[in-house]
Scaffold this motif. Structure first.
Motif, short mmCIF file in Angstrom:
data_model
loop_
_atom_site.label_atom_id
_atom_site.label_comp_id
_atom_site.label_asym_id
_atom_site.label_seq_id
_atom_site.Cartn_x
_atom_site.Cartn_y
_atom_site.Cartn_z
N PHE A 244 0.83 -1.20 0.00
CA PHE A 244 0.00 0.00 0.00
C PHE A 244 0.86 1.25 0.00
CE2 PHE A 244 -3.51 -2.74 0.78
CZ PHE A 244 -4.65 -2.01 0.45
N ARG A 245 0.45 2.21 -0.83
CA ARG A 245 1.06 3.53 -0.87
C ARG A 245 -0.07 4.56 -0.98
NH1 ARG A 245 4.70 1.28 0.75
NH2 ARG A 245 6.81 0.98 -0.06
N ASN A 246 -0.08 5.48 -0.01
CA ASN A 246 -1.09 6.55 -0.02
C ASN A 246 -2.51 6.01 -0.10
OD1 ASN A 246 0.95 8.60 -0.02
ND2 ASN A 246 1.21 8.26 -2.24
N GLY A 247 -2.76 4.93 0.63
CA GLY A 247 -4.11 4.40 0.72
C GLY A 247 -4.55 3.55 -0.46
N ARG A 248 -3.62 3.18 -1.34
CA ARG A 248 -3.97 2.34 -2.49
C ARG A 248 -3.01 1.18 -2.62
NH1 ARG A 248 -7.60 3.95 -6.18
NH2 ARG A 248 -6.61 2.68 -7.79
N ALA A 249 -3.56 0.03 -3.02
CA ALA A 249 -2.73 -1.15 -3.25
C ALA A 249 -2.07 -1.05 -4.62
CB ALA A 249 -3.59 -2.41 -3.19
N GLU A 250 -0.78 -1.29 -4.64
CA GLU A 250 -0.05 -1.21 -5.91
C GLU A 250 -0.16 -2.53 -6.66
OE1 GLU A 250 3.87 0.10 -4.80
OE2 GLU A 250 3.25 2.20 -4.76
N ARG A 251 -1.39 -2.86 -7.04
CA ARG A 251 -1.67 -4.06 -7.85
C ARG A 251 -2.60 -3.66 -8.99
NH1 ARG A 251 -0.60 -9.45 -5.71
NH2 ARG A 251 -1.64 -10.04 -7.65
N PRO A 252 -2.18 -3.83 -10.23
CA PRO A 252 -3.06 -3.48 -11.35
C PRO A 252 -4.28 -4.39 -11.47
CG PRO A 252 -1.06 -4.55 -12.15
CD PRO A 252 -0.85 -4.27 -10.70
N ASP A 253 -4.14 -5.67 -10.97
CA ASP A 253 -5.28 -6.59 -11.10
C ASP A 253 -6.35 -6.33 -10.05
OD1 ASP A 253 -3.53 -7.40 -9.13
OD2 ASP A 253 -3.41 -9.50 -9.77
N HIS A 284 -2.34 -11.84 -17.65
CA HIS A 284 -3.51 -11.98 -16.79
C HIS A 284 -3.51 -13.35 -16.12
CE1 HIS A 284 -5.46 -8.73 -19.47
NE2 HIS A 284 -4.95 -8.17 -18.38
N ALA A 285 -4.52 -13.57 -15.29
CA ALA A 285 -4.63 -14.85 -14.59
C ALA A 285 -4.90 -15.98 -15.58
CB ALA A 285 -5.74 -14.78 -13.56
N ARG A 286 -4.50 -17.19 -15.17
CA ARG A 286 -4.78 -18.37 -15.99
C ARG A 286 -5.48 -19.42 -15.13
NH1 ARG A 286 -3.91 -18.54 -21.08
NH2 ARG A 286 -2.46 -16.99 -21.94
N VAL A 287 -6.41 -20.11 -15.77
CA VAL A 287 -7.15 -21.17 -15.07
C VAL A 287 -6.24 -22.37 -14.91
CG1 VAL A 287 -9.10 -22.74 -15.19
CG2 VAL A 287 -9.37 -20.38 -15.97
N HIS A 288 -6.05 -22.77 -13.67
CA HIS A 288 -5.26 -23.97 -13.38
C HIS A 288 -6.14 -25.22 -13.36
CE1 HIS A 288 -2.08 -26.43 -11.66
NE2 HIS A 288 -2.91 -26.82 -10.72
N ARG A 289 -7.34 -25.06 -12.77
CA ARG A 289 -8.26 -26.19 -12.68
C ARG A 289 -9.68 -25.67 -12.53
NH1 ARG A 289 -6.29 -28.11 -8.48
NH2 ARG A 289 -4.86 -29.64 -9.38
N ALA A 290 -10.65 -26.38 -13.10
CA ALA A 290 -12.06 -26.03 -12.95
C ALA A 290 -12.82 -27.30 -12.57
CB ALA A 290 -12.62 -25.44 -14.24
N PRO A 350 -11.36 -2.13 -12.35
CA PRO A 350 -10.05 -2.54 -12.84
C PRO A 350 -9.73 -1.83 -14.15
CG PRO A 350 -11.34 -4.44 -12.15
CD PRO A 350 -12.26 -3.28 -12.16
N VAL A 351 -8.46 -1.57 -14.35
CA VAL A 351 -8.03 -0.85 -15.56
C VAL A 351 -8.33 -1.65 -16.82
CG1 VAL A 351 -6.27 0.45 -14.35
CG2 VAL A 351 -5.69 -1.77 -15.31
N HIS A 352 -8.45 -3.00 -16.69
CA HIS A 352 -8.67 -3.83 -17.88
C HIS A 352 -10.13 -4.10 -18.14
CE1 HIS A 352 -7.77 -6.67 -14.45
NE2 HIS A 352 -9.00 -6.99 -14.78
#
Length: 353
Positions: A244-253, A284-290, A350-352
């Motif tokens: 966290f920086r300035n109240g925000r998580a530095e994660r684009p996802d 981006h994320a990938r499905v490992h198992r469903a 999310p940005v995406h």
């Protein structure tokens, strides 16, 4: 009915503290579950309430009367153990009547109370049968009847369904809850099964390392965990590392805003709070198992940074291993440390998306 009060209860077995400074009030007719992993102190607390273990410190009161030093046979409690502990050489009637005979009750009264107790647990007319003629579920019903026939003020249940298969366990817990509510008997129930506690309890006491982590209603325990341990122990929870920086998580996802100091934290996200959509974009994320459970699809993902992540989506969706996915969440909790209270996290678009 009766009120159970536990004051600063502690128990040491020489090598360490099994229970440390536990206080709890159980109201008349309330069913409270003691929930925690193995070694958390839940069965030790129950045994101290029943008089089978003597506390190292603290007091136990029933309706305001101190019973801390009173032996089990003189306490107004009834204990049902995980093992049925039935006498195989006796009939069902004799098993249930045993405690009443020790109290030297008249035979007609013993007959009446045993018949009532057996009927209460769905075994009317079974009094002449032997233990070996019964299924595991029926044997546990006899063990419950043997406690109820003594008309205790407090019913103590120590993982009574642990040895039964899932279908029978679910059916019996519903029956026990019905009996408990019908009688209005104050009940302390020990379990390590989260589903069992959530289904049965008026309130849940979550224990870890002999200490109380949280006492609350089942819905609040699940939705508003007081500590990181409770969040991770009750149900499934994703813990995603973030800076966290300035109240925000530095994660684009997961662009989370939260009122936390700068530094490392964990985003706590329930799988059912996640939605997924497909994407061909890299990184981006990938499905490992469903896995299709009929009522829902359980998706095991790997995020771009290698973090494993679980999502629960409707059964109509179809996902296969290797597919790229864009996870989005409706909200989360933010934890700074294991014992810290959580801060609600607001997830921005999310940005995406």
């Amino acid at each position: 009915m009766a009120r159970l009060t536990i004051e600063a209860l502690a128990k040491s077995f020489g090598t360490g503290w099994a229970v440390r400074d536990v206080s709890l009030d159980v109201a008349d007719g309330e069913l409270v579950c003691l929930l925690g992993p193995s070694g958390s102190g839940k069965s030790t607390i129950l045994r101290m309430v029943g008089g089978f273990e003597r506390p190292s410190a603290g007091r136990i009161l029933i309706d305001g009367q101190d019973v801390t030093g009173v032996p089990p046979e003189r306490r107004p409690t009834g204990m049902v153990f995980q093992s049925h502990a039935l006498w195989t050489h006796m009939s069902l009637f004799e098993n249930v009547a045993f405690g009443l005979k020790l109290r030297r009750l008249p035979k007609p009264e013993i007959r009446r109370r045993v018949d009532v107790a057996l009927a209460l647990v769905g075994l009317a007319g079974f009094g002449g049968r032997r233990v070996w003629q019964l299924s595991g579920g029926q044997q546990q019903r006899v063990a419950i009847a043997r406690s109820l026939v003594l008309e205790p003020k407090i019913l103590l249940l120590d993982e009574p369904f642990a040895s039964l298969d899932q279908h029978l366990r679910e059916r019996l817990r519903e029956e026990v809850r019905d009996i408990q509510q019908r009688l209005g008997i104050t009940t302390l129930f020990v379990t390590h099964g989260q589903d069992e506690a959530l289904a049965l309890a008026d309130r849940i006491v979550v224990l870890e390392g002999g200490r109380v982590e949280q006492v609350d209603r089942p819905d609040r325990i699940y939705r508003q965990p007081a500590t990181r341990f409770v969040a991770g122990f009750i149900g499934q929870m994703n813990f995603v590392p973030a800076e966290f920086r300035n109240g925000r998580a530095e994660r684009p996802d997961f662009p989370v805003s939260a009122a936390v100091p700068d530094g490392p934290a964990s985003l706590a996200i329930r799988p059912e709070a996640v939605t997924l959509r497909r994407s061909d974009a890299p990184g981006h994320a990938r499905v490992h198992r469903a896995v299709d459970f009929g009522t829902h699809l359980a998706i095991d993902l790997e995020l771009a940074d290698g973090t494993r992540f679980k999502a629960t989506v409707p059964p109509g969706e179809r996902w296969a291993a290797g597919e790229a996915a864009l996870p989005a969440v409706a909200g989360c909790l933010v934890f700074r440390g294991e014992g810290d209270a959580p801060v609600p996290g607001i997830v921005a678009t999310p940005v995406h998306a």
